[in-house]
Motif scaffolding. Structure first.
Motif, mmCIF file in Angstrom:
data_model
loop_
_atom_site.group_PDB
_atom_site.id
_atom_site.type_symbol
_atom_site.label_atom_id
_atom_site.label_comp_id
_atom_site.label_asym_id
_atom_site.label_seq_id
_atom_site.Cartn_x
_atom_site.Cartn_y
_atom_site.Cartn_z
ATOM 1 N N UNK A 1 0.837 -1.176 0.000
ATOM 2 C CA UNK A 1 0.000 0.000 0.000
ATOM 3 C C UNK A 1 0.880 1.235 0.000
ATOM 4 N N UNK A 2 0.403 2.250 -0.692
ATOM 5 C CA UNK A 2 1.059 3.556 -0.696
ATOM 6 C C UNK A 2 0.006 4.588 -0.305
ATOM 7 N N UNK A 3 0.382 5.528 0.528
ATOM 8 C CA UNK A 3 -0.553 6.573 0.919
ATOM 9 C C UNK A 3 0.209 7.862 1.178
ATOM 10 N N UNK A 4 -0.461 8.965 0.977
ATOM 11 C CA UNK A 4 0.154 10.257 1.227
ATOM 12 C C UNK A 4 -0.952 11.272 1.486
ATOM 13 N N UNK A 5 -0.718 12.181 2.413
ATOM 14 C CA UNK A 5 -1.648 13.282 2.624
ATOM 15 C C UNK A 5 -1.625 14.153 1.375
ATOM 16 N N UNK A 6 -2.803 14.499 0.875
ATOM 17 C CA UNK A 6 -2.899 15.360 -0.301
ATOM 18 C C UNK A 6 -3.260 16.770 0.142
ATOM 19 N N UNK A 7 -2.487 17.721 -0.324
ATOM 20 C CA UNK A 7 -2.797 19.125 -0.083
ATOM 21 C C UNK A 7 -3.559 19.618 -1.300
ATOM 22 N N UNK A 8 -4.784 20.070 -1.063
ATOM 23 C CA UNK A 8 -5.626 20.459 -2.180
ATOM 24 C C UNK A 8 -5.627 21.969 -2.367
ATOM 25 N N UNK A 9 -5.887 22.337 -3.602
ATOM 26 C CA UNK A 9 -5.980 23.749 -3.961
ATOM 27 C C UNK A 9 -7.415 24.079 -4.317
ATOM 28 N N UNK A 10 -7.583 24.513 -5.542
ATOM 29 C CA UNK A 10 -8.895 24.959 -6.006
ATOM 30 C C UNK A 10 -9.812 23.777 -6.333
ATOM 31 N N UNK A 11 -11.100 24.021 -6.241
ATOM 32 C CA UNK A 11 -12.119 23.057 -6.659
ATOM 33 C C UNK A 11 -12.937 23.719 -7.757
ATOM 34 N N UNK A 12 -13.154 22.977 -8.833
ATOM 35 C CA UNK A 12 -13.849 23.508 -9.993
ATOM 36 C C UNK A 12 -15.105 22.699 -10.290
ATOM 37 N N UNK A 13 -16.125 23.371 -10.732
ATOM 38 C CA UNK A 13 -17.256 22.744 -11.394
ATOM 39 C C UNK A 13 -17.056 22.996 -12.880
ATOM 40 N N UNK A 14 -17.103 21.954 -13.681
ATOM 41 C CA UNK A 14 -16.778 22.066 -15.103
ATOM 42 C C UNK A 14 -17.841 21.329 -15.909
ATOM 43 N N UNK A 15 -18.221 21.895 -17.027
ATOM 44 C CA UNK A 15 -19.092 21.178 -17.957
ATOM 45 C C UNK A 15 -18.395 21.074 -19.298
ATOM 46 N N UNK A 16 -18.477 19.905 -19.885
ATOM 47 C CA UNK A 16 -18.001 19.693 -21.249
ATOM 48 C C UNK A 16 -19.227 19.700 -22.149
ATOM 49 N N UNK A 17 -19.082 20.264 -23.318
ATOM 50 C CA UNK A 17 -20.214 20.479 -24.209
ATOM 51 C C UNK A 17 -20.407 19.358 -25.219
#
Length: 155
Positions: A1-17
């Motif tokens: 197993x591999x694990x690491x704490x993830x530091x998150x930045x921005x969160x986006x809502x995105x739509x593809x057309x």
């Protein structure tokens, strides 16, 4: 197993057309927004056509990954995945899995790794940027050359 704490930045809502290539749109979004890596906790949408990993024939080595693909059309899809950074190209290496219901076949389902897709009407995604550690996807020659997500690899 591999694990690491993830530091998150921005969160986006995105739509593809409608008519967009799913992976081209994802790459364009990441390039335009400066997202090098992250994850897609979920997305919904429809695909006019898609290729997913799958085989109809007997597998010679059931323990080996399946590289064959199956073609589906007119599906409703629910999926999730990760986006790793490709240090060689500066682009992204997405790994997306979907469950897709075949609309013309009583929503009969397929679930597998998404290889390609053309958006039908729209796809709605949430994308969470990971600022650190570096997330890469080097191929592991001891495991059939499968690209495996790693944390903390060189940027």
């Amino acid at each position: 197993m591999r694990a690491h704490v993830l530091n998150t930045g921005r969160t986006f809502g995105v739509t593809f057309d409608h008519g967009e290539d799913f992976f081209d749109a994802l790459s364009t979004f990441c390039r335009d927004q400066g997202v090098r890596q992250g994850y897609i906790p979920s997305f919904i949408g429809a695909f006019a056509e898609a290729e997913i990993v799958g085989a109809c024939e007997k597998l010679e080595d059931p323990d080996a990954p399946v590289w064959a693909k199956t073609y589906v059309t007119n599906v409703e899809a629910f999926g999730a995945g990760t986006i790793a950074h490709d240090p060689e190209t500066g682009g992204i290496l997405p790994h997306i899995h979907v469950s897709a219901g075949l609309k013309a076949q009583s929503a009969d389902g397929r679930t597998s790794h998404l290889l390609s897709a053309k958006v039908q009407f729209l796809s709605e995604l949430f994308i969470v940027e990971v600022t650190s550690p570096a997330m890469t996807r080097p191929r592991n020659p001891e495991m059939y050359d499968v690209p495996l997500l790693t944390f903390g690899a060189p940027e």
